[in-house]
Write a protein that holds these residues in place. Structure first.
Motif, PDB file in Angstrom:
ATOM      1  N   HIS A   2       2.380  -8.898  -0.933  1.00  0.00           N
ATOM      2  CA  HIS A   2       3.069  -8.528   0.305  1.00  0.00           C
ATOM      3  C   HIS A   2       3.266  -7.014   0.326  1.00  0.00           C
ATOM      4  O   HIS A   2       3.890  -6.442  -0.572  1.00  0.00           O
ATOM      5  CB  HIS A   2       4.419  -9.237   0.414  1.00  0.00           C
ATOM      6  N   TYR A   3       2.718  -6.362   1.361  1.00  0.00           N
ATOM      7  CA  TYR A   3       2.834  -4.913   1.526  1.00  0.00           C
ATOM      8  C   TYR A   3       3.728  -4.637   2.741  1.00  0.00           C
ATOM      9  O   TYR A   3       3.424  -5.088   3.852  1.00  0.00           O
ATOM     10  CB  TYR A   3       1.467  -4.268   1.755  1.00  0.00           C
ATOM     11  N   ARG A   4       4.790  -3.921   2.524  1.00  0.00           N
ATOM     12  CA  ARG A   4       5.680  -3.508   3.613  1.00  0.00           C
ATOM     13  C   ARG A   4       5.405  -2.028   3.889  1.00  0.00           C
ATOM     14  O   ARG A   4       5.566  -1.177   3.010  1.00  0.00           O
ATOM     15  CB  ARG A   4       7.141  -3.710   3.203  1.00  0.00           C
ATOM     16  N   GLU A   6       6.066   1.356   6.178  1.00  0.00           N
ATOM     17  CA  GLU A   6       6.981   2.018   7.099  1.00  0.00           C
ATOM     18  C   GLU A   6       6.712   3.512   7.099  1.00  0.00           C
ATOM     19  O   GLU A   6       6.017   4.040   6.227  1.00  0.00           O
ATOM     20  CB  GLU A   6       8.428   1.722   6.712  1.00  0.00           C
ATOM     21  N   THR A  18       6.007  -0.637   0.138  1.00  0.00           N
ATOM     22  CA  THR A  18       6.663  -1.516  -0.834  1.00  0.00           C
ATOM     23  C   THR A  18       5.750  -2.711  -1.077  1.00  0.00           C
ATOM     24  O   THR A  18       5.459  -3.481  -0.166  1.00  0.00           O
ATOM     25  CB  THR A  18       8.020  -2.006  -0.318  1.00  0.00           C
ATOM     26  N   GLU A 126       3.110  -6.085   6.342  1.00  0.00           N
ATOM     27  CA  GLU A 126       4.230  -6.011   7.278  1.00  0.00           C
ATOM     28  C   GLU A 126       4.394  -4.582   7.774  1.00  0.00           C
ATOM     29  O   GLU A 126       4.535  -3.655   6.973  1.00  0.00           O
ATOM     30  CB  GLU A 126       5.521  -6.479   6.610  1.00  0.00           C
ATOM     31  N   VAL A 128       6.799  -2.147   9.796  1.00  0.00           N
ATOM     32  CA  VAL A 128       8.211  -2.080  10.170  1.00  0.00           C
ATOM     33  C   VAL A 128       8.362  -1.255  11.440  1.00  0.00           C
ATOM     34  O   VAL A 128       8.174  -0.035  11.433  1.00  0.00           O
ATOM     35  CB  VAL A 128       9.050  -1.486   9.028  1.00  0.00           C
ATOM     36  N   THR A 161       4.247  -9.026  10.871  1.00  0.00           N
ATOM     37  CA  THR A 161       3.500  -9.436   9.682  1.00  0.00           C
ATOM     38  C   THR A 161       2.115  -9.971  10.040  1.00  0.00           C
ATOM     39  O   THR A 161       1.964 -10.751  10.979  1.00  0.00           O
ATOM     40  CB  THR A 161       4.276 -10.508   8.902  1.00  0.00           C
TER      41      THR A 161
END
Length: 605
Positions: A2-4, A6, A18, A126, A128, A161
């Motif tokens: 999972h890559y967040r 921003e 993240t 994801e 943001v 997402t």
């Protein structure tokens, strides 16, 4: 995985990433690719990463860098691991990443670390939303998102997402963000979206979409005929960044990233009639769109055996770029003609340019297109002043190999049955790409298909055209298909064997091997200050003249056969004896229509 993603700091051009690994291994390794598929040069994307930190729960764990793009995490197995890092993004190209208060763009190869041993599991991305809304801009406009990734849970603007089946898919779907222009159209029953960043208010989006739709319909019909349900993609996104000065594109499995000069976009005032011919700049843009879309089949699915599984840690060598890039370059303009976006004369003008580019490259006599393909990493993508003498472009000469193959096939046929390169491409697709499987393809596959279609071996032609360095039999083949070659006097720079920059002074950029300038002793980096003219034929009794631009040479030399060139090199003044070439030296080709009926058969109209 999972890559967040921003915006850590829009004005510092920093993405914050993240990465959460649900089940890491002990001493988990991660790495960032050193290259991106479709652009064959090691680009060291990891140099833009800063401050990798890692945690398992509330405990910080140490991160050790092993090499330029690989890290190991001192973590426990099977306990969720979170990495946080930042990436500087200020490369306004199609290959890397970009972030300002006006626009964001990135390829996964620039932002998303690959987790060793986890490449085959689903990867979630994801975006943001709140972080990409600058607070100090007025009026505030909501950013949108465009990407080929599959949405899982997104808002109306596209933030949220997305999921990819594996790491390869994740990094093969770039992301465009900003207040871009957007429109959609159907082609072959497939939804296509076109987004344009940086367009002016007078940009004619309707014409761009109308023309792009024709290109896509023509390409889908080329590959699949009436069996359009077999297309390899179910949706497609064009991401075009219009800038003051730029050009290029990079293909992806169901999208492409493009860059063009803002002035080359179609303008409302220039498009009052649907029959209006495109400008040269807009034609170039249409050719780029056609080229990258054709890659959806030729290289993204039908791909060389060496690319069956990408190794992102190092160069991936193949001798087949002459096929995957060169043949795509042949078809990009040809499909524009079949789509009715250009006429015969415009098509021949584009082909003419390609032929002259190859004929004006001495490297064609020392480097085959197979060698050029293999050494793309060090020669084509790392060009210097001597590159035209060392190599030939697998794009341009590869396109001419495709031309020769197509015209030879059409000229002979098989038992009264017309055979063309179109049949070869479709047969290769059937041979190497069935269902959802991709490649691999080898040169042996191409030769096998040719033999199946024609009943004879094509090894001799491949040895000469692909692995040899002699000039291709272009003139004879063109004549047999209704096109006549005429010879025009070359420009002065070409006759001298020079490539120059003319701004406030006359700078020598390249000296072509075997040319008049080469024999005189010119070198890249020289500043050509002036000439001395003596003896009969001089334009004036005055013997020394200052050159502001290259055409001044003809004015001052008059009918003289030799001059002395005054050169500045490393702040030393040199005098070089230069023999002036006549107007017939290095003549250029000009293609003209000799038999419209034969030409029409070749162009597939």
């Amino acid at each position: 995985m999972h890559y967040r993603i921003e915006a850590a700091d829009l004005h510092a051009h920093l993405y914050g990433v993240t990465l959460t690994i649900a089940q890491p291994t002990a001493e988990q390794r991660v790495s960032l690719p050193v290259w991106i598929a479709g652009s064959y040069m090691v680009r060291e994307f990891a140099k833009q990463i800063t401050g990798i930190r890692a945690r398992q729960g509330q405990r910080a764990v140490s991160v050790q860098q092993l090499d330029k793009a690989t890290w190991t995490i001192d973590c426990e197995a099977d306990t969720p691991l979170t990495l946080h890092y930042q990436v500087h993004a200020h490369d306004d190209s199609v290959r890397t990443a970009w972030l300002t208060a006006q626009r964001g763009f990135f390829n996964g190869t620039s932002l998303c670390l690959q987790v060793e041993g986890k490449a085959e599991v689903p990867h979630y991305l994801e975006l943001v939303a709140d972080s990409f809304h600058p607070q100090d801009t007025t009026p505030k406009r909501a950013w949108q998102v465009a990407t080929g990734l599959k949405p899982v849970k997104t808002d109306r603007q596209g933030f949220g997402t997305y999921v990819a089946a594996d790491y390869d898919e994740l990094v093969d779907c770039p992301v465009e963000m900003g207040t871009f222009w957007s429109a959609s159209f159907q082609a072959g029953g497939i939804e296509h979206r076109f987004v344009v960043a940086g367009a002016t208010p007078t940009f004619d989006g309707e014409r761009l979409v109308r023309d792009a739709q024709k290109i896509c319909e023509t390409a889908i019909r080329f590959w699949h005929g009436h069996k359009r349900s077999t297309t390899p993609h179910k949706h497609y996104v064009f991401m075009l960044n219009a800038v003051a000065n730029g050009y290029g594109g990079l293909e992806h499995r169901n999208s492409t990233a493009l860059i063009c000069n803002r002035a080359d976009l179609p303008q409302i005032n220039d498009s009052k009639s649907t029959d209006a011919k495109p400008s040269d700049g807009y034609t170039t843009l249409l050719g780029l769109i056609s080229h990258e879309y054709f890659h959806t089949w030729n290289v993204k699915r039908l791909r060389p055996a060496e690319f069956a599984r990408y190794d992102y840690t190092q160069e991936n060598y193949t001798e087949l770029l002459w096929f995957f890039e060169g043949f795509t370059s042949y078809y990009d303009d040809l499909l524009l003609r079949r789509a009715g976006l250009i006429d015969d004369a415009q098509y021949l003008k584009l082909l003419n340019k390609t032929i002259n580019q190859v004929l004006q490259t001495p490297g064609r006599a020392v480097h085959s297109v197979a060698q050029s393909s293999f050494e793309a990493w060090t020669k084509y993508y790392r060009q210097d002043a001597n590159s035209p003498n060392l190599t030939v472009s697998y794009y341009t000469k590869g396109a001419l190999v495709a031309l020769c193959l197509d015209l030879t096939l059409r000229q002979h046929g098989v038992k009264n049955h017309s055979v063309s390169l179109d049949d070869v491409m479709r047969a290769l697709w059937a041979r190497c790409c069935t269902g959802q499987h991709t490649g691999p393809m080898t040169e042996a596959d191409v030769l096998a298909v040719l033999k199946e279609l024609t009943g004879r071996s094509w090894a001799t032609e491949f040895k000469a055209w692909v692995h040899g360095t002699r000039d291709l039999p272009l003139e004879k083949l063109l004549a047999a298909h209704g096109v006549k070659v005429q010879y025009d006097p070359a420009q002065l720079a070409q006759r001298l064997g020079l490539r120059v920059a003319q701004d406030h002074s006359l700078q020598i950029k390249t000296v072509l091997l075997g040319s008049t300038a080469h024999k005189a002793g010119f070198a890249p980096g020289d500043e050509w200050l002036g000439v001395e003219v003596t003896g009969q034929g001089a334009a004036s009794p005055t013997s020394a003249w200052h050159l502001k631009k290259l055409d001044d040479l003809q004015l001052y030399a008059g009918a003289a056969k030799k001059v002395t060139a005054l050169i500045s090199r490393d702040r030393q003044l040199l005098r070089l004896s230069l023999r002036l070439p006549d107007a017939k030296t290095n003549s250029t080709w000009r293609l003209t229509i000799d038999n419209a009926k034969l030409l029409s058969r070749w162009l597939g109209l």
